[in-house]
Design an enzyme around this catalytic site. Sequence first.
Site, PDB file in Angstrom:
ATOM      1  N   LYS A  79       0.843  -1.204   0.000  1.00 32.80           N
ATOM      2  CA  LYS A  79       0.000   0.000   0.000  1.00 32.80           C
ATOM      3  C   LYS A  79       0.876   1.252   0.000  1.00 32.80           C
ATOM      4  CE  LYS A  79      -3.755   2.071   2.772  1.00 32.80           C
ATOM      5  NZ  LYS A  79      -4.514   1.953   4.044  1.00 32.80           N
ATOM      6  N   SER A 154      -9.360   1.860   3.479  1.00 32.77           N
ATOM      7  CA  SER A 154      -8.547   2.556   2.503  1.00 32.77           C
ATOM      8  C   SER A 154      -7.546   1.663   1.757  1.00 32.77           C
ATOM      9  CB  SER A 154      -7.785   3.680   3.193  1.00 32.77           C
ATOM     10  OG  SER A 154      -6.884   3.145   4.155  1.00 32.77           O
ATOM     11  N   SER A 178      -9.279  -0.271   7.807  1.00 34.38           N
ATOM     12  CA  SER A 178      -8.808  -0.148   6.422  1.00 34.38           C
ATOM     13  C   SER A 178      -8.164  -1.388   5.818  1.00 34.38           C
ATOM     14  CB  SER A 178      -7.837   1.024   6.304  1.00 34.38           C
ATOM     15  OG  SER A 178      -8.541   2.246   6.287  1.00 34.38           O
TER      16      SER A 178
END
Lengths: 493, 96
Positions: A79, A154, A178
Amino acid sequence: MTPLDLTLSELRAALAGGELSSRQVTRACLDRLARLDPALHAFLYVAGERALAEAEQADRRLREERRAGALLGVPIAVKDVLAVEDMPCTAGSKILEGFLPPFTATAVRRLQEAGAIVIGKTNTDEFAMGSSTENSAYGPTRNPWALDRVPGGSSGGSAAAVAARIVPAGLGSDTGGSVRQPAAFCGLTGLKPTYGRVSRYGLIAYGSSLDCVGTLTRTAEDAALLLAIMAGRDPLDSTSADRPLTLPDLKAAPTSLPLRGLRIGVPDEYFVAGMQAEVEAGVRTAVAALADLGAEVLPVSLPHTEYALPVYYLLAPAEASANLARYDGIRYGPRLAGSSPQEVMARTRGQRFGAEVERRIMLGTYALSRGYYEAYYAQAQKVRTLIRRDFEAAFERVDLIAAPVAPSTAFPLGAHSDDPLSMYLEDIYTLPANLAGVPGLAFPVGFDGQGLPVGMQLMAAPFREDLLLGAAHAYQQVTDWHLRAPALEEANL
Amino acid sequence: MSLSIEEVRHIAALARLELDEAALTRYCRQLASILDYMARLRQVDVSGVPPAGSALAACPLRPDQPRPGLTVADLLKNAAEVEAGQFKIPPVFEAE
């Protein structure tokens, strides 16, 4: 079967056994990425040549060294809130456009030292603030199960990349859900470890008292493999814990009642009006399956659950307003011109931050400002104590808590675009674990009528990831939801 | 609750965010609705409850020993403007 159909554990065995080369696997990942990512937009940066060069090195080591690293030659996705030296790192924000970190996050470095190859950086809501990946300044990611749906957020980029079989594993971060919520939306196993279990060094800070590095994989076994490598004290993060990690032997032959002696609590407060009926049914059916494996199921109460959302959305923005003060246009990132340093800062921040980030910075600034601090910030910190005590009391009676991950399956893009509060409500089931610092694991337990994955989560007392992973692993031995793959080849790509 | 546009302007100034009138108006409405939702926290009796600043019981410190870190060149390489090995910014004080 292509190398990409293998789980992380199967892939490392095939590499170590010489049945596959890292170059073959890495090439297959990059080819699939090139074919699918124009439709998914899971990646913000692809390190193609660097990954292939590392794969060549891995193959040389696999041939020459008898004892290969645990992940030698395995490609992973990271990420874009985790720094990897000399790979652009944006956190999904225009304020970090072009930023090249001079260091690597400890969690990533430990995986690299075990032989993992980072093939790219994945999309995220800007500074991990969001539940759909639509808040990325670089455009949304789409759900591989249905391209008109969000992948969650996210960590939506890593989730989409793993669900689409581009990579066998991805790293995410979980400040309020997330990792777990995108795992549920994409049919994956998502682990949020105990706060402090994995070093936050090199993780771009959002809410420092809540942030955790987590994993997105297909199986609990794969999550355990990654956690074992990443966990542990790091002198570069004073909040990293020096606690031993003892994982159950997931390779052991399954027995008929592997969960005998385990007490699983089901909190009424997590089954509220308004949740999708298929999600509730999926979770309850999975709890019954855990009981069939020997677990004892009993009711448990977490009475302050309804306050987790207001507590989180005061504390996380307050911490964010301080953490994001560093983006001033002076030390890194693009700069807008101004006649004074103050003007440079305000103009750069006003132009380069997106709406959700501005909203949270303002909310946090308000909660910390004179006259409001006691009523908002201090009050929220005290209620956080009560939420933590709820968990402490519950874990006196049970070993695990079973709950939904989100009120619904993946929602359509744009569903919450006009109403920030309605998006925040997506997080009601995941926020409490972050506020209490306990570990949580999401994993797939079925599909809804539209063919979208349904997930459930288990939570455990601090540092009892072994219980989470052991229970999910036992469940995955008798079900195959986690092995289902989206029919992307037939989709309109 | 109502939040005045002047309050929102003040928060934006504290947060060093230069926003236009349309954005201030939008945030004024959205923040008011979010803070309305937060008001339910006041119902909770917190008498005698200590605040939780972190999920950790204690935060151990390490000895403060000098050790090699990032170089000046590493730290400057991402800056928009650099001069003589330092970050460059507009003047803080007006020239006389």
